[in-house]
Design a protein around this motif. Structure first.
Motif, PDB file in Angstrom:
ATOM      1  N   CYS A   1      -6.602  -1.802   0.284  1.00  0.00           N
ATOM      2  CA  CYS A   1      -5.786  -2.089   1.457  1.00  0.00           C
ATOM      3  C   CYS A   1      -6.690  -2.485   2.626  1.00  0.00           C
ATOM      4  O   CYS A   1      -7.610  -1.755   2.984  1.00  0.00           O
ATOM      5  CB  CYS A   1      -4.958  -0.858   1.813  1.00  0.00           C
TER       6      CYS A   1
ATOM      7  N   CYS B   1       0.838  -1.208   0.000  1.00  0.00           N
ATOM      8  CA  CYS B   1       0.000   0.000   0.000  1.00  0.00           C
ATOM      9  C   CYS B   1       0.875   1.263   0.000  1.00  0.00           C
ATOM     10  O   CYS B   1       1.802   1.370   0.792  1.00  0.00           O
ATOM     11  CB  CYS B   1      -0.897  -0.019   1.236  1.00  0.00           C
TER      12      CYS B   1
ATOM     13  N   CYS C   1      -5.826   0.270   5.656  1.00  0.00           N
ATOM     14  CA  CYS C   1      -6.264   1.679   5.661  1.00  0.00           C
ATOM     15  C   CYS C   1      -7.334   1.974   4.635  1.00  0.00           C
ATOM     16  O   CYS C   1      -7.708   3.139   4.448  1.00  0.00           O
ATOM     17  CB  CYS C   1      -5.063   2.609   5.480  1.00  0.00           C
TER      18      CYS C   1
ATOM     19  N   CYS D   1       0.070   3.128   3.616  1.00  0.00           N
ATOM     20  CA  CYS D   1       0.498   2.628   4.932  1.00  0.00           C
ATOM     21  C   CYS D   1       1.547   1.518   4.849  1.00  0.00           C
ATOM     22  O   CYS D   1       2.078   1.112   5.874  1.00  0.00           O
ATOM     23  CB  CYS D   1      -0.711   2.159   5.729  1.00  0.00           C
TER      24      CYS D   1
HETATM   25 ZN    ZN Z   1      -2.908   0.947   3.458  1.00  0.00          ZN
END
Ligand code: ZN
Length: 301
Positions: free
Chosen positions: A234, A217, A237, A220
């Motif tokens: 993701c 991702c 997040c 994050c």
């Molecule tokens: Zn993420």
């Protein structure tokens, strides 16, 4: 007017990529997180400088050398009679000055940012002299984080606290400023003195075989597994990214870590942990990179 924009440094981008792909040591993680935080704070300050309406030239993120000493300037603003030198800090929590030292509320000593500002000021003055400009420099230490508190603040008008920022920008805008060729020449000189390779980078050693392969991702760093065929999501997040941009991003990341390696469909396939079908890789690569060589020996540039 912004003459030089701010980008994440190569060092920050490398650490970001490595952070997902290997286990950084605690101190490396700390260093990476400080770099990221510093960058975010500078971007926050850029938002304030965008509200400057008087004639000015703003140069962000300059790396300069004077007398064999390197120094990094977060933001520099050239106006008619003054050049403003900004050192931006994104510190969070409670701090205080104790004589010449700067400390967290628990007593831990932190590098005194006023001394850093003094050093930058002195080197910048020398550089201005060297290139033949006689324009005064006003240094400011800017704390941008709204969750920063400074106890025992010395009566120092060079320190701008988060609660003073709006007023400070307002005051800057109350000055009169008309720029001429001299100012443009100064900014051109500074831009041409800017160094692109930092001598301070602290990137850990990494080997291809040790790095985790996969797609991570961009927000994050978590591994992306949920794939609808067009979009990755993701699980950590909830950020979404389409196939093409995720693939191009991963290829650029490979290039960043291994600038000398040739890229083939097989390497990209492996680097992304097999999440993209080879057919998709070929197609996206063909659209975005130049193909050299033939058949199994073809690679992308
Ligand atoms: Zn993420």
């Amino acid at each position: 007017m912004f003459l030089k924009n701010r980008y994440e440094s190569e060092e920050l981008r490398v650490l970001k990529a490595l952070n997902s792909r290997m286990d950084l040591l605690e101190k490396e993680k700390q260093y990476y997180s400080n770099l990221q935080k510093g960058f975010d704070g500078e971007v926050m300050f850029d938002g304030y400088l965008q509200r400057i309406v008087i004639q000015s030239l703003i140069l962000n993120d300059l790396l300069l050398e004077q007398n064999h000493s390197h120094f990094q300037i977060d933001s520099l603003m050239i106006s008619q009679s003054l050049t403003y030198l900004f050192e931006v800090k994104n510190f969070e929590g409670e701090y205080y000055f104790d004589g010449d030292t700067f400390k967290k509320i628990n007593g831990t000593e932190v590098k005194n940012p006023l001394l850093q500002l003094e050093r930058n000021l002195s080197l910048l003055r020398q550089l201005f002299n060297y290139i033949g400009f006689k324009i005064s420099i006003e240094p400011y230490l800017v704390f941008v984080n709204p969750d920063f508190t400074l106890y025992n603040a010395p009566l120092n008008r060079r320190i701008i606290l988060p609660t003073n920022l709006n007023r400070f920008i307002h005051q800057l805008n109350n000055n009169k400023s008309a720029l001429n060729n001299q100012h443009s020449r100064l900014s051109e000189q500074l831009l041409s003195s800017h160094l692109t390779k930092s001598p301070f980078t602290k990137v850990p050693k990494y080997e291809y075989s040790q790095l985790r392969k996969g797609l991570f991702c961009h927000s994050c760093g978590t591994v992306l597994e949920e794939y609808s065929g067009r979009v990755f999501m993701c699980n950590n997040c909830s950020v979404k990214e389409n196939t093409k941009s995720a693939l191009i991003r991963s290829v650029k990341e490979f290039n960043l870590l291994y600038p000398l390696e040739k890229l083939s469909t097989n390497i990209v396939y492996e680097w992304c942990g097999g999440v993209f079908p080879k057919k998709t890789i070929r197609q996206v690569m063909k659209e975005n990179f130049i193909i050299s060589g033939y058949g199994q020996w073809s690679y992308y540039e």
